[in-house]
Design a protein around this motif. Structure first.
Motif, PDB file in Angstrom:
ATOM      1  N   SER A 139       0.803  -1.106   0.230  1.00  0.00           N
ATOM      2  CA  SER A 139       0.002  -0.144   0.235  1.00  0.00           C
ATOM      3  C   SER A 139       1.003   1.349  -0.106  1.00  0.00           C
ATOM      4  O   SER A 139       0.518   2.176  -0.720  1.00  0.00           O
ATOM      5  CB  SER A 139      -0.903   0.198   1.133  1.00  0.00           C
ATOM      6  OG  SER A 139      -1.851   0.950   1.256  1.00  0.00           O
ATOM      7  N   ALA A 140       1.850   1.105   0.850  1.00  0.00           N
ATOM      8  CA  ALA A 140       2.766   2.290   0.900  1.00  0.00           C
ATOM      9  C   ALA A 140       3.423   2.569  -0.484  1.00  0.00           C
ATOM     10  O   ALA A 140       4.024   3.800  -0.786  1.00  0.00           O
ATOM     11  CB  ALA A 140       3.643   2.166   1.941  1.00  0.00           C
ATOM     12  N   SER A 141       3.768   1.534  -1.202  1.00  0.00           N
ATOM     13  CA  SER A 141       4.432   1.769  -2.547  1.00  0.00           C
ATOM     14  C   SER A 141       3.888   2.864  -3.543  1.00  0.00           C
ATOM     15  O   SER A 141       4.346   3.369  -4.471  1.00  0.00           O
ATOM     16  CB  SER A 141       4.412   0.330  -3.225  1.00  0.00           C
ATOM     17  OG  SER A 141       3.103  -0.051  -3.745  1.00  0.00           O
ATOM     18  N   GLY A 142       2.325   3.068  -3.206  1.00  0.00           N
ATOM     19  CA  GLY A 142       1.460   4.265  -3.962  1.00  0.00           C
ATOM     20  C   GLY A 142       2.161   5.619  -3.711  1.00  0.00           C
ATOM     21  O   GLY A 142       2.512   6.268  -4.439  1.00  0.00           O
ATOM     22  N   VAL A 143       2.571   5.583  -2.127  1.00  0.00           N
ATOM     23  CA  VAL A 143       3.251   6.719  -1.721  1.00  0.00           C
ATOM     24  C   VAL A 143       4.376   6.840  -2.372  1.00  0.00           C
ATOM     25  O   VAL A 143       4.798   8.077  -2.769  1.00  0.00           O
ATOM     26  CB  VAL A 143       3.238   6.722  -0.153  1.00  0.00           C
ATOM     27  CG1 VAL A 143       4.076   8.012   0.332  1.00  0.00           C
ATOM     28  CG2 VAL A 143       2.028   6.775   0.350  1.00  0.00           C
ATOM     29  N   CYS A 144       5.396   6.021  -2.534  1.00  0.00           N
ATOM     30  CA  CYS A 144       6.555   5.964  -3.070  1.00  0.00           C
ATOM     31  C   CYS A 144       6.500   6.405  -4.502  1.00  0.00           C
ATOM     32  O   CYS A 144       7.320   7.266  -4.931  1.00  0.00           O
ATOM     33  CB  CYS A 144       7.250   4.560  -3.001  1.00  0.00           C
ATOM     34  SG  CYS A 144       7.368   4.239  -1.290  1.00  0.00           S
ATOM     35  N   VAL A 145       5.526   5.756  -5.376  1.00  0.00           N
ATOM     36  CA  VAL A 145       5.611   6.299  -6.749  1.00  0.00           C
ATOM     37  C   VAL A 145       5.047   7.718  -6.824  1.00  0.00           C
ATOM     38  O   VAL A 145       5.419   8.539  -7.649  1.00  0.00           O
ATOM     39  CB  VAL A 145       4.569   5.359  -7.387  1.00  0.00           C
ATOM     40  CG1 VAL A 145       4.344   5.824  -8.839  1.00  0.00           C
ATOM     41  CG2 VAL A 145       4.954   3.989  -7.317  1.00  0.00           C
ATOM     42  N   GLY A 146       4.231   7.991  -5.818  1.00  0.00           N
ATOM     43  CA  GLY A 146       3.486   9.512  -6.134  1.00  0.00           C
ATOM     44  C   GLY A 146       4.829  10.485  -5.663  1.00  0.00           C
ATOM     45  O   GLY A 146       5.126  11.648  -6.160  1.00  0.00           O
ATOM     46  N   ARG A 176      -5.276   6.348  -3.655  1.00  0.00           N
ATOM     47  CA  ARG A 176      -5.199   7.291  -2.690  1.00  0.00           C
ATOM     48  C   ARG A 176      -3.800   7.633  -2.057  1.00  0.00           C
ATOM     49  O   ARG A 176      -3.376   8.850  -2.062  1.00  0.00           O
ATOM     50  CB  ARG A 176      -6.055   7.214  -1.553  1.00  0.00           C
ATOM     51  CG  ARG A 176      -6.197   8.020  -0.538  1.00  0.00           C
ATOM     52  CD  ARG A 176      -7.091   7.544   0.532  1.00  0.00           C
ATOM     53  NE  ARG A 176      -7.099   8.603   2.051  1.00  0.00           N
ATOM     54  CZ  ARG A 176      -6.112   8.142   2.867  1.00  0.00           C
ATOM     55  NH1 ARG A 176      -5.272   7.543   2.953  1.00  0.00           N
ATOM     56  NH2 ARG A 176      -6.456   9.533   3.906  1.00  0.00           N
ATOM     57  N   ASN A 177      -3.280   6.629  -1.813  1.00  0.00           N
ATOM     58  CA  ASN A 177      -1.876   6.730  -1.181  1.00  0.00           C
ATOM     59  C   ASN A 177      -0.798   7.501  -2.596  1.00  0.00           C
ATOM     60  O   ASN A 177       0.142   8.174  -2.356  1.00  0.00           O
ATOM     61  CB  ASN A 177      -1.025   5.422  -0.955  1.00  0.00           C
ATOM     62  CG  ASN A 177      -1.692   4.940   0.460  1.00  0.00           C
ATOM     63  OD1 ASN A 177      -2.136   5.639   1.292  1.00  0.00           O
ATOM     64  ND2 ASN A 177      -1.658   3.812   0.543  1.00  0.00           N
ATOM     65  N   LEU A 178      -1.092   7.178  -3.754  1.00  0.00           N
ATOM     66  CA  LEU A 178      -0.297   7.840  -4.940  1.00  0.00           C
ATOM     67  C   LEU A 178      -0.365   9.339  -4.828  1.00  0.00           C
ATOM     68  O   LEU A 178       0.567  10.089  -4.957  1.00  0.00           O
ATOM     69  CB  LEU A 178      -0.786   7.331  -6.045  1.00  0.00           C
ATOM     70  CG  LEU A 178      -0.270   7.855  -7.449  1.00  0.00           C
ATOM     71  CD1 LEU A 178       1.172   7.523  -7.525  1.00  0.00           C
ATOM     72  CD2 LEU A 178      -0.839   7.284  -8.562  1.00  0.00           C
ATOM     73  N   GLY A 179      -1.772   9.597  -4.533  1.00  0.00           N
ATOM     74  CA  GLY A 179      -2.027  11.103  -4.358  1.00  0.00           C
ATOM     75  C   GLY A 179      -1.467  11.738  -3.375  1.00  0.00           C
ATOM     76  O   GLY A 179      -0.998  13.111  -3.364  1.00  0.00           O
ATOM     77  N   LEU A 180      -1.404  11.259  -2.038  1.00  0.00           N
ATOM     78  CA  LEU A 180      -0.819  11.765  -0.957  1.00  0.00           C
ATOM     79  C   LEU A 180       0.587  11.881  -1.175  1.00  0.00           C
ATOM     80  O   LEU A 180       1.359  13.014  -0.777  1.00  0.00           O
ATOM     81  CB  LEU A 180      -0.968  10.753   0.218  1.00  0.00           C
ATOM     82  CG  LEU A 180      -2.285  10.800   0.850  1.00  0.00           C
ATOM     83  CD1 LEU A 180      -2.520   9.686   1.981  1.00  0.00           C
ATOM     84  CD2 LEU A 180      -2.708  12.193   1.435  1.00  0.00           C
ATOM     85  N   GLY A 181       1.313  11.007  -1.885  1.00  0.00           N
ATOM     86  CA  GLY A 181       2.973  11.086  -2.299  1.00  0.00           C
ATOM     87  C   GLY A 181       3.193  12.081  -3.037  1.00  0.00           C
ATOM     88  O   GLY A 181       4.060  13.002  -2.716  1.00  0.00           O
ATOM     89  N   LEU A 182       2.285  12.343  -4.213  1.00  0.00           N
ATOM     90  CA  LEU A 182       2.398  13.325  -5.098  1.00  0.00           C
ATOM     91  C   LEU A 182       2.188  14.696  -4.522  1.00  0.00           C
ATOM     92  O   LEU A 182       3.122  15.657  -4.867  1.00  0.00           O
ATOM     93  CB  LEU A 182       1.325  13.080  -6.351  1.00  0.00           C
ATOM     94  CG  LEU A 182       1.354  14.004  -7.363  1.00  0.00           C
ATOM     95  CD1 LEU A 182       2.828  13.917  -8.377  1.00  0.00           C
ATOM     96  CD2 LEU A 182       0.435  13.893  -8.403  1.00  0.00           C
ATOM     97  N   ALA A 183       1.138  14.854  -3.745  1.00  0.00           N
ATOM     98  CA  ALA A 183       0.933  16.025  -2.884  1.00  0.00           C
ATOM     99  C   ALA A 183       2.203  16.380  -2.021  1.00  0.00           C
ATOM    100  O   ALA A 183       2.692  17.636  -1.908  1.00  0.00           O
ATOM    101  CB  ALA A 183      -0.314  16.090  -2.023  1.00  0.00           C
ATOM    102  N   SER A 184       2.575  15.437  -1.325  1.00  0.00           N
ATOM    103  CA  SER A 184       3.667  15.377  -0.329  1.00  0.00           C
ATOM    104  C   SER A 184       5.019  16.346  -1.168  1.00  0.00           C
ATOM    105  O   SER A 184       5.631  17.033  -0.700  1.00  0.00           O
ATOM    106  CB  SER A 184       3.869  14.480   0.392  1.00  0.00           C
ATOM    107  OG  SER A 184       5.154  14.466   1.216  1.00  0.00           O
ATOM    108  N   GLY A 185       5.069  15.498  -2.136  1.00  0.00           N
ATOM    109  CA  GLY A 185       6.207  16.056  -3.026  1.00  0.00           C
ATOM    110  C   GLY A 185       6.344  17.418  -3.690  1.00  0.00           C
ATOM    111  O   GLY A 185       7.241  18.050  -3.786  1.00  0.00           O
ATOM    112  N   LEU A 186       5.228  17.562  -4.348  1.00  0.00           N
ATOM    113  CA  LEU A 186       4.915  18.776  -4.965  1.00  0.00           C
ATOM    114  C   LEU A 186       4.671  20.134  -4.068  1.00  0.00           C
ATOM    115  O   LEU A 186       4.903  21.079  -4.504  1.00  0.00           O
ATOM    116  CB  LEU A 186       3.767  18.767  -5.954  1.00  0.00           C
ATOM    117  CG  LEU A 186       3.752  17.726  -7.341  1.00  0.00           C
ATOM    118  CD1 LEU A 186       2.625  17.693  -7.875  1.00  0.00           C
ATOM    119  CD2 LEU A 186       4.951  18.173  -8.112  1.00  0.00           C
TER     120      LEU A 186
END
Length: 204
Positions: A36-43, A108-118
């Protein structure tokens, strides 16, 4: 080769410093598993890719005061919201239930990771600084640098997620995870408030 090694080492050392992205990956991994956390990583990797492409293409807009102020304000608010979410969360370590997986989806985690980075202005400034070092490089070389940096970000974040997602790590951190979550939440709230206060003070 010497320039590549210098840039690669500087980039990797920056990754080793725990920040907002690390807290997000760690909490997602320990509560929902590394898949599940891999989505955050990709984002996060995609967000870094956006900044790398913008910096290497010479888009000065990403470092203009107005843009950085907007990113700082929105980013500060994002950190406060995320920190409050951490503080209010009920944390337990174990196998994620179907209901939890439904609420915590990969997308959803992908979106969180993307937002965190941007929404982290430090990312923009960091990559612009690296781009300044590579001003004499051609498009092909810059492309190789960009692909390398994004790949390293993704590989490191996935390594962190897999390492923290192991049964041994989850067992060891089971007792301290609630405290770690609260501490991380408090740090995120303080960072977010600090960004907003600094922005307001600079505007006066």
């Amino acid at each position: 080769m010497e320039q590549f090694l210098a840039v690669a080492v500087a980039h990797f050392l920056a990754l080793l410093i725990p920040g907002v992205d690390f807290f997000l990956i760690a909490r997602t991994t320990l509560t929902s598993g590394w898949r599940s956390a891999s989505g955050v990583c990709v984002g996060i990797a995609c967000a870094n890719g956006v900044f790398v492409a913008a910096a290497f293409c010479g888009l000065a807009a990403i470092t203009s005061p107005a843009v950085l102020q907007v990113v700082q304000g929105v980013g500060g608010g994002f950190l406060v919201v995320m920190g409050v979410t951490f503080l209010r969360a009920r944390v337990d370590v174990g196998v994620a239930s179907p209901a939890r997986l439904a609420r915590t989806t990969w997308t959803r985690n992908l979106g969180l990771g993307l937002a965190s980075g941007l929404l982290n202005p430090k990312n923009a400034l960091f990559y612009v600084s690296l781009a300044a070092v590579l001003t004499g490089a051609g498009p092909a070389v810059l492309t190789l640098y960009g692909v390398w940096m994004v790949a390293v970000v993704l590989a490191w974040d996935l390594f962190v997620a897999v390492a923290l997602g192991s049964e041994r790590a989850r067992t060891r951190l089971a007792r301290v995870l609630p405290w770690l979550t609260k501490v991380a939440g408090a740090v995120l709230v303080l960072l977010g408030i600090g960004m907003i206060v600094t922005l307001v003070a600079a505007a006066r």
